[in-house]
Design a protein around this motif. Structure first.
Motif, mmCIF file in Angstrom:
data_model
loop_
_atom_site.group_PDB
_atom_site.id
_atom_site.type_symbol
_atom_site.label_atom_id
_atom_site.label_comp_id
_atom_site.label_asym_id
_atom_site.label_seq_id
_atom_site.Cartn_x
_atom_site.Cartn_y
_atom_site.Cartn_z
ATOM 1 N N GLY A 1 0.800 -1.220 0.000
ATOM 2 C CA GLY A 1 0.000 0.000 0.000
ATOM 3 C C GLY A 1 0.829 1.265 0.000
ATOM 4 O O GLY A 1 0.309 2.350 0.299
ATOM 5 N N LEU A 2 2.101 1.162 -0.357
ATOM 6 C CA LEU A 2 2.998 2.311 -0.384
ATOM 7 C C LEU A 2 3.262 2.748 -1.824
ATOM 8 O O LEU A 2 3.122 1.954 -2.764
ATOM 9 N N ASP A 3 3.672 3.985 -1.980
ATOM 10 C CA ASP A 3 3.986 4.536 -3.295
ATOM 11 C C ASP A 3 5.366 4.047 -3.733
ATOM 12 O O ASP A 3 6.335 4.122 -2.969
ATOM 13 N N ALA A 4 5.453 3.553 -4.953
ATOM 14 C CA ALA A 4 6.734 3.084 -5.482
ATOM 15 C C ALA A 4 7.097 3.791 -6.781
ATOM 16 O O ALA A 4 7.948 3.302 -7.540
ATOM 17 N N ALA A 5 6.482 4.953 -7.029
ATOM 18 C CA ALA A 5 6.753 5.667 -8.282
ATOM 19 C C ALA A 5 8.226 6.021 -8.407
ATOM 20 O O ALA A 5 8.793 5.976 -9.513
ATOM 21 N N ASP A 6 8.870 6.366 -7.274
ATOM 22 C CA ASP A 6 10.291 6.732 -7.339
ATOM 23 C C ASP A 6 11.160 5.535 -7.715
ATOM 24 O O ASP A 6 12.120 5.656 -8.479
ATOM 25 N N LEU A 7 10.822 4.364 -7.222
ATOM 26 C CA LEU A 7 11.583 3.165 -7.564
ATOM 27 C C LEU A 7 11.372 2.788 -9.026
ATOM 28 O O LEU A 7 12.311 2.320 -9.695
ATOM 29 N N ALA B 1 17.604 3.058 -15.050
ATOM 30 C CA ALA B 1 18.568 1.962 -15.193
ATOM 31 C C ALA B 1 18.421 1.302 -16.561
ATOM 32 O O ALA B 1 19.420 0.941 -17.199
ATOM 33 N N GLN B 2 17.173 1.162 -17.024
ATOM 34 C CA GLN B 2 16.939 0.588 -18.349
ATOM 35 C C GLN B 2 17.523 1.495 -19.425
ATOM 36 O O GLN B 2 18.167 1.029 -20.374
ATOM 37 N N SER B 3 17.321 2.808 -19.280
ATOM 38 C CA SER B 3 17.856 3.760 -20.258
ATOM 39 C C SER B 3 19.385 3.762 -20.250
ATOM 40 O O SER B 3 20.017 4.008 -21.285
ATOM 41 N N GLY B 4 19.964 3.511 -19.068
ATOM 42 C CA GLY B 4 21.425 3.478 -18.944
ATOM 43 C C GLY B 4 21.990 2.077 -18.995
ATOM 44 O O GLY B 4 23.067 1.824 -18.438
ATOM 45 N N ALA B 5 21.288 1.174 -19.668
ATOM 46 C CA ALA B 5 21.722 -0.226 -19.710
ATOM 47 C C ALA B 5 23.148 -0.370 -20.216
ATOM 48 O O ALA B 5 23.904 -1.217 -19.740
ATOM 49 N N THR C 1 35.300 6.169 -11.832
ATOM 50 C CA THR C 1 34.977 6.751 -13.126
ATOM 51 C C THR C 1 33.584 7.362 -13.054
ATOM 52 O O THR C 1 32.820 7.073 -12.124
ATOM 53 N N GLU C 2 33.251 8.163 -14.044
ATOM 54 C CA GLU C 2 31.899 8.728 -14.079
ATOM 55 C C GLU C 2 30.865 7.622 -14.174
ATOM 56 O O GLU C 2 29.809 7.675 -13.535
ATOM 57 N N ALA C 3 31.170 6.571 -14.940
ATOM 58 C CA ALA C 3 30.235 5.453 -15.094
ATOM 59 C C ALA C 3 30.060 4.688 -13.785
ATOM 60 O O ALA C 3 28.936 4.325 -13.409
ATOM 61 N N SER C 4 31.154 4.458 -13.064
ATOM 62 C CA SER C 4 31.039 3.704 -11.804
ATOM 63 C C SER C 4 30.257 4.494 -10.772
ATOM 64 O O SER C 4 29.492 3.925 -9.993
ATOM 65 N N ARG C 5 30.429 5.820 -10.762
ATOM 66 C CA ARG C 5 29.657 6.645 -9.817
ATOM 67 C C ARG C 5 28.174 6.621 -10.175
ATOM 68 O O ARG C 5 27.322 6.557 -9.281
ATOM 69 N N TRP C 6 27.856 6.649 -11.464
ATOM 70 C CA TRP C 6 26.444 6.584 -11.882
ATOM 71 C C TRP C 6 25.833 5.251 -11.470
ATOM 72 O O TRP C 6 24.715 5.210 -10.963
ATOM 73 N N ARG C 7 26.581 4.184 -11.693
ATOM 74 C CA ARG C 7 26.060 2.870 -11.312
ATOM 75 C C ARG C 7 25.791 2.802 -9.811
ATOM 76 O O ARG C 7 24.795 2.213 -9.364
ATOM 77 N N ARG C 8 26.659 3.422 -9.006
ATOM 78 C CA ARG C 8 26.453 3.370 -7.559
ATOM 79 C C ARG C 8 25.173 4.088 -7.147
ATOM 80 O O ARG C 8 24.546 3.706 -6.155
ATOM 81 N N HIS C 9 24.771 5.099 -7.872
ATOM 82 C CA HIS C 9 23.481 5.748 -7.582
ATOM 83 C C HIS C 9 22.329 4.769 -7.834
ATOM 84 O O HIS C 9 21.359 4.720 -7.063
ATOM 85 N N ALA D 1 17.952 12.397 -8.489
ATOM 86 C CA ALA D 1 18.462 13.640 -9.049
ATOM 87 C C ALA D 1 19.802 13.422 -9.757
ATOM 88 O O ALA D 1 20.119 14.123 -10.725
ATOM 89 N N ALA D 2 20.555 12.452 -9.304
ATOM 90 C CA ALA D 2 21.847 12.164 -9.919
ATOM 91 C C ALA D 2 21.707 11.192 -11.104
ATOM 92 O O ALA D 2 22.626 11.062 -11.907
ATOM 93 N N LEU D 3 20.561 10.528 -11.203
ATOM 94 C CA LEU D 3 20.360 9.532 -12.254
ATOM 95 C C LEU D 3 19.678 10.083 -13.490
ATOM 96 O O LEU D 3 19.944 9.642 -14.611
ATOM 97 N N ILE D 4 18.767 11.004 -13.275
ATOM 98 C CA ILE D 4 17.900 11.447 -14.374
ATOM 99 C C ILE D 4 18.347 12.813 -14.911
ATOM 100 O O ILE D 4 18.631 13.713 -14.147
#
Length: 327
Positions: A190-196, A203-207, A281-289, A324-327
């Motif tokens: 019963g919780l909002d999961a729009a953020d997830l 993550a799909q866009s950054g596959a 790397t920039e990629a590794s930091r993005w993945r960690r987000h 904010a760091a992903l999108i």
């Protein structure tokens, strides 16, 4: 039989066994003539229900761990005990730190739940170490944690995702699937999961960035300080690891242990003295987000299960920062 239980409400996630059920489990594991002298429910864990059991004619007690009823398990946490059992051969590099399995039954024919019996660890030696002693050797503790984690991460596997499957050929597929399963579980509460779901879409866009990870490595899933046992002086040393039921195949940076090692700039930085310092790397930091959103989603579920409404609310603020760091 003496039975000592932890009093819980009828709607609590963890539910205890009856004397009859405990006896049935013991006789399934050790034979029809087995008698249970005493069963004491142990606290500390938040998922499985655990008992220390004293058996007639057996000098050392054993530990019975019982998984939640199948219908009470989230889809993102299905059959964790089976995953732990399946991980044992893969965790051979740290076999000396793990409890042996004396018996396991996943047929659910005895009590309708999965269960596992292991030898009992001695009373936690860490209680014999004074606080000043622990503080003085904290760096050594985290260096050993780094060594243990590195030895697990060195093990490579056949696919990305859960040890027991379904496996994925690409890391991005495993990550996106996991995020969407967690989102479904959050919504089922019963919780909002729009953020997830936004994070899963990102993550799909950054596959392509996720798929720079090409080698599936064994992840501990949940290893940190609370899941270790310490031997006593002269230097407190990790002598056991517990509850390796969230192991999976993936990018080492996605492991809970790595997340916790980076959480604060304190004595835990010694972890990387032995583990090694991954190239930034920039990629590794993005993945960690992406990975942090997954951790926060899992924490949201756990906090909801424990009735921690403030913790659930806080998870939304934390996920917003990662988005904010992903999108």
């Amino acid at each position: 039989m003496e039975l000592h239980v932890i009093e819980r409400s009828a709607n609590a996630f963890q539910q205890g066994l009856t004397e009859r059920q405990i006896l049935a489990v013991a006789r399934r594991a050790f034979g029809p003539g087995t008698e249970v002298c005493c069963a004491t429910e142990l606290g500390g864990g938040m998922y499985n229900t655990t008992y220390r059991i004293d058996l007639a004619g057996r000098e050392e007690p054993v530990v019975l761990r019982v998984a939640p009823e199948p219908g009470r398990q989230f889809h993102s946490e299905q059959e964790l005990m089976r995953a732990e059992y399946a991980s044992v051969p893969w965790l051979a590099p740290i076999a000396d730190l793990m409890q042996r399995v004396l018996a396991a039954d996943f047929t659910q024919a005895v009590i309708g739940q999965d269960w596992m019996i292991q030898p009992s660890f001695p009373a936690p030696p860490r209680r014999n170490c004074s606080a000043p002693t622990r503080r003085r050797h904290t760096g050594a503790f985290f260096r050993q944690m780094g060594e243990i984690t590195a030895s697990v991460h060195a093990v490579t596997g056949p696919w990305f995702g859960p040890l027991t499957g379904p496996g994925h050929a690409r890391w991005s597929e495993a990550v996106v699937t996991s995020l969407r399963l967690i989102a479904e579980d959050v919504e089922s509460c019963g919780l909002d999961a729009a953020d997830l779901r936004k994070a899963a879409d990102a993550a799909q866009s950054g596959a392509q960035v996720l798929d720079e990870v090409t080698v599936p490595r064994l992840l501990t899933g949940d290893l940190w300080t609370v899941n270790t046992m310490l031997s006593a002086a002269p230097v407190p040393t990790i002598c056991g690891v517990l509850d390796m039921d969230r192991t999976w195949w993936g990018d080492p940076e996605a492991d809970w242990t790595m997340r916790m090692a980076r959480a604060k700039q304190d004595a835990r930085t010694a972890f990387f003295d032995s583990y090694g310092r991954p190239v930034e790397t920039e990629a590794s930091r993005w993945r960690r987000h992406v990975y942090e959103v997954r951790h926060l989603g899992a924490l949201r579920l756990e906090r909801h299960r424990l009735g921690n409404a403030a913790g659930v609310d806080d998870s939304y603020r934390s996920v917003a920062g990662e988005l904010a760091a992903l999108i």
